[in-house]
Design a protein around this motif. Structure first.
Motif, PDB file in Angstrom:
ATOM      1  N   GLY A  10       0.789  -1.229   0.000  1.00  0.00           N
ATOM      2  CA  GLY A  10       0.000   0.000   0.000  1.00  0.00           C
ATOM      3  C   GLY A  10       0.821   1.280   0.000  1.00  0.00           C
ATOM      4  O   GLY A  10       0.269   2.371  -0.138  1.00  0.00           O
ATOM      5  N   LEU A  11       2.133   1.181   0.159  1.00  0.00           N
ATOM      6  CA  LEU A  11       2.977   2.387   0.125  1.00  0.00           C
ATOM      7  C   LEU A  11       3.411   2.639  -1.318  1.00  0.00           C
ATOM      8  O   LEU A  11       3.871   1.729  -2.006  1.00  0.00           O
ATOM      9  CB  LEU A  11       4.211   2.202   1.016  1.00  0.00           C
ATOM     10  N   ARG A  12       3.261   3.881  -1.739  1.00  0.00           N
ATOM     11  CA  ARG A  12       3.535   4.219  -3.135  1.00  0.00           C
ATOM     12  C   ARG A  12       4.952   4.768  -3.300  1.00  0.00           C
ATOM     13  O   ARG A  12       5.377   5.620  -2.533  1.00  0.00           O
ATOM     14  CB  ARG A  12       2.527   5.272  -3.617  1.00  0.00           C
ATOM     15  N   TYR A  13       5.635   4.294  -4.311  1.00  0.00           N
ATOM     16  CA  TYR A  13       7.003   4.750  -4.567  1.00  0.00           C
ATOM     17  C   TYR A  13       7.045   6.232  -4.946  1.00  0.00           C
ATOM     18  O   TYR A  13       8.045   6.903  -4.733  1.00  0.00           O
ATOM     19  CB  TYR A  13       7.657   3.898  -5.654  1.00  0.00           C
ATOM     20  N   GLU A  14       5.956   6.714  -5.504  1.00  0.00           N
ATOM     21  CA  GLU A  14       5.907   8.122  -5.905  1.00  0.00           C
ATOM     22  C   GLU A  14       5.904   9.043  -4.690  1.00  0.00           C
ATOM     23  O   GLU A  14       6.449  10.133  -4.736  1.00  0.00           O
ATOM     24  CB  GLU A  14       4.649   8.404  -6.744  1.00  0.00           C
ATOM     25  N   SER A  15       5.268   8.605  -3.590  1.00  0.00           N
ATOM     26  CA  SER A  15       5.047   9.550  -2.491  1.00  0.00           C
ATOM     27  C   SER A  15       5.519   9.065  -1.110  1.00  0.00           C
ATOM     28  O   SER A  15       5.648   9.871  -0.195  1.00  0.00           O
ATOM     29  CB  SER A  15       3.547   9.878  -2.414  1.00  0.00           C
TER      30      SER A  15
END
Ligand SMILES: Nc1ncnc2c1ncn2[C@@H]1O[C@H](COP(=O)(O)OP(=O)(O)O)[C@@H](O)[C@H]1O
Ligand SMILES: [Mg+2]
Length: 223
Positions: free
Chosen positions: A62-67
């Protein structure tokens, strides 16, 4: 779960990763194979957040590489192709040094146990006098200090003795199966990859790897 969607990477005009999409579940060991220059390290470095994401989408649990780069880093263990330990320190001093740099606190006994789990028992010995296989184990133990959920290893078994290679392979397998870690690693040793990996991805266009795996009755996906 790790989700990679439509990931592409160019170095100047050269495309190294072209629209790569795949998923890896917790508890899976995934092998990445391919000829030299196919883009294995580029993919691992991107998954390790060391190369910025330019095109595509990646998320882990659920953790996004973008943010969510900062939070992601706490979940990731990365073992680079070149061993990164302090040669003039003992095994113990290396473990304590990297524990101090990390954001978790571990006792000396816990750190020692991490090494013992990998059959690395030269706690007081200077790293420079260890074999390549032992140094590699130390490198892996260091990467596990902060108890990452995903472990990325770039050729962890290259150039080391067969015994260490087998010990590392089966240790990684147990980490996934017993502790539910997600493991992705590259190797040129196809026998090892076929023994320890649940799934295998081939990067690049060279049919050699794909054919070899198919001949051995392995399921294979080309990225
Ligand atoms: N920092 C970089 N700048 C330019 N080209 C690079 C860089 N890193 C890798 N490459 C090129 O990208 C391709 C893939 O490299 P790499 O990901 O290291 O492949 P592998 O790990 O499969 O051998 C190679 O052609 C390599 O020369
Ligand atoms: Mg490489």
């Amino acid at each position: 779960m790790l989700k990679v969607e439509s990931l592409s990477k160019n170095y100047d005009s050269k495309q190294v990763l072209a629209d790569v999409t795949f998923q890896v579940n917790p508890g899976e060991v995934v092998g990445l194979v391919g000829e030299n220059g196919a883009g294995k390290s580029t993919l691992l470095n991107t998954l390790a957040t060391l190369i910025p994401l330019e095109k595509g989408h990646i998320e882990f649990n659920g953790l996004r590489y973008e943010s969510d780069r900062q939070k992601l880093r706490q979940k990731i263990g990365f073992i680079p192709q070149d061993i990164a330990v302090w040669e003039e320190f003992s095994v113990e001093e290396n473990m304590v040094f990297f524990e101090q740099l990390s954001w978790v606190r571990k006792s000396r006994e816990q750190l020692r146990q991490l090494c013992l789990d990998m059959k690395l028992d030269r706690w007081k010995e200077k790293t420079q006098s260890l074999s390549g296989g032992m140094k590699r184990k130390l490198n892996i133990a260091i990467s596990l200090i902060h108890d990452p959920d995903i472990l990325l290893l770039d050729e962890p078994t290259v150039g080391i003795d067969l015994k260490s290679r087998k010990e590392i392979g089966s240790y990684l397998h147990d980490l996934a199966k017993v502790k539910g870690k997600t493991i992705i690693y590259t190797s040129h040793d196809m026998e090892e990859i076929m023994t320890y990996c649940d799934r295998i991805y081939v990067i690049g266009n060279d049919p050699f790897y794909k054919n070899l795996l198919l001949e051995n009755g392995k399921k294979v996906e080309v990225l």
